[in-house]
Design a protein around this motif. Structure first.
Motif, PDB file in Angstrom:
ATOM      1  N   GLU A   1       0.757  -1.158   0.069  1.00 20.92           N
ATOM      2  CA  GLU A   1       0.090  -0.109  -0.004  1.00 20.92           C
ATOM      3  C   GLU A   1       0.995   1.111  -0.013  1.00 20.92           C
ATOM      4  O   GLU A   1       2.017   1.162   0.513  1.00 20.92           O
ATOM      5  CB  GLU A   1      -0.891   0.084   1.193  1.00 20.92           C
TER       6      GLU A   1
ATOM      7  N   VAL B   1       0.994   5.226   1.438  1.00 18.99           N
ATOM      8  CA  VAL B   1       0.360   5.904   2.442  1.00 18.99           C
ATOM      9  C   VAL B   1       0.861   7.411   2.179  1.00 18.99           C
ATOM     10  O   VAL B   1       2.256   7.446   2.225  1.00 18.99           O
ATOM     11  CB  VAL B   1       0.480   5.730   3.914  1.00 18.99           C
TER      12      VAL B   1
ATOM     13  N   GLU C   1      -8.879   7.318   5.746  1.00 18.79           N
ATOM     14  CA  GLU C   1      -9.152   6.049   4.896  1.00 18.79           C
ATOM     15  C   GLU C   1      -9.686   6.379   3.687  1.00 18.79           C
ATOM     16  O   GLU C   1     -10.736   6.892   3.367  1.00 18.79           O
ATOM     17  CB  GLU C   1      -9.692   5.186   5.727  1.00 18.79           C
TER      18      GLU C   1
ATOM     19  N   ALA D   1     -10.525   4.745  -0.548  1.00 11.47           N
ATOM     20  CA  ALA D   1     -10.796   3.206  -1.302  1.00 11.47           C
ATOM     21  C   ALA D   1     -10.584   3.619  -2.841  1.00 11.47           C
ATOM     22  O   ALA D   1     -10.951   4.708  -3.167  1.00 11.47           O
ATOM     23  CB  ALA D   1     -12.128   2.525  -1.037  1.00 11.47           C
ATOM     24  N   ASP D   2      -9.876   2.704  -3.555  1.00  9.12           N
ATOM     25  CA  ASP D   2      -9.788   2.827  -5.153  1.00  9.12           C
ATOM     26  C   ASP D   2      -9.196   4.088  -5.386  1.00  9.12           C
ATOM     27  O   ASP D   2      -9.486   4.868  -6.385  1.00  9.12           O
ATOM     28  CB  ASP D   2     -11.247   2.931  -5.651  1.00  9.12           C
TER      29      ASP D   2
ATOM     30  N   TYR E   1      -3.401   6.333  -2.941  1.00  3.74           N
ATOM     31  CA  TYR E   1      -3.089   6.227  -1.397  1.00  3.74           C
ATOM     32  C   TYR E   1      -4.320   5.540  -0.759  1.00  3.74           C
ATOM     33  O   TYR E   1      -5.417   5.519  -0.931  1.00  3.74           O
ATOM     34  CB  TYR E   1      -2.898   7.390  -0.902  1.00  3.74           C
ATOM     35  N   ALA E   2      -3.912   4.389  -0.006  1.00  2.00           N
ATOM     36  CA  ALA E   2      -4.671   3.719   0.921  1.00  2.00           C
ATOM     37  C   ALA E   2      -5.286   4.559   2.098  1.00  2.00           C
ATOM     38  O   ALA E   2      -6.367   4.615   2.534  1.00  2.00           O
ATOM     39  CB  ALA E   2      -4.061   2.496   1.545  1.00  2.00           C
ATOM     40  N   ARG E   3      -4.332   5.528   2.618  1.00  2.00           N
ATOM     41  CA  ARG E   3      -4.665   6.241   3.626  1.00  2.00           C
ATOM     42  C   ARG E   3      -3.885   7.752   3.496  1.00  2.00           C
ATOM     43  O   ARG E   3      -2.605   7.600   2.909  1.00  2.00           O
ATOM     44  CB  ARG E   3      -4.905   5.598   4.940  1.00  2.00           C
TER      45      ARG E   3
END
Length: 118
Positions: A72, A74, A88, A90-91, A94-96
């Motif tokens: 991932e 970040v 957080e 999605a799609d 970055y994942a977060r």
């Protein structure tokens, strides 16, 4: 430090001052449809960061830029852990997003209210 605002159907992050230099990024725009939530999390700065590329990391001073861990990406921009907010996603690339903001509670409320209105 980062400024977070809602602009229509987008969450907009503006990276301020020298943090632009340290993080190699001036800002991000993410559709609200891709935002899963936000939390104030001062303890996250103690977590492993992964591999920095590109960015800056001086423990106890600054964590800024893109970090890769467990497949991932970040994005970090934190100097003061007590003001850290985690968004957080999605799609997204970055994942977060782990960001220092002026008022973590107000930022979390802003994001959560925008998600509730969608």
């Amino acid at each position: 430090m980062a400024l977070i605002r809602i602009d229509g159907d987008d969450l907009v992050v503006v990276i301020e001052d020298l943090d632009r230099l340290w993080s190699f990024k001036g800002g991000l725009t993410v559709p609200l449809a891709h935002v899963r939530g936000a939390t104030a999390d001062p303890g996250i700065t103690a977590d492993p960061k992964g591999i920095r590329a590109p960015g800056s990391h001086v423990p106890g001073v600054i964590t800024a830029g893109t970090f890769h861990q467990d497949g991932e990406k970040v994005f970090w921009d934190v100097r003061d852990a007590s003001k850290a907010v985690v968004v957080e996603l999605a799609d997204e690339t970055y994942a977060r997003l782990v960001l220092q903001v002026d008022d973590p509670r107000a930022t979390v409320t802003l994001v959560e209210n925008a998600l509730a209105r969608r």
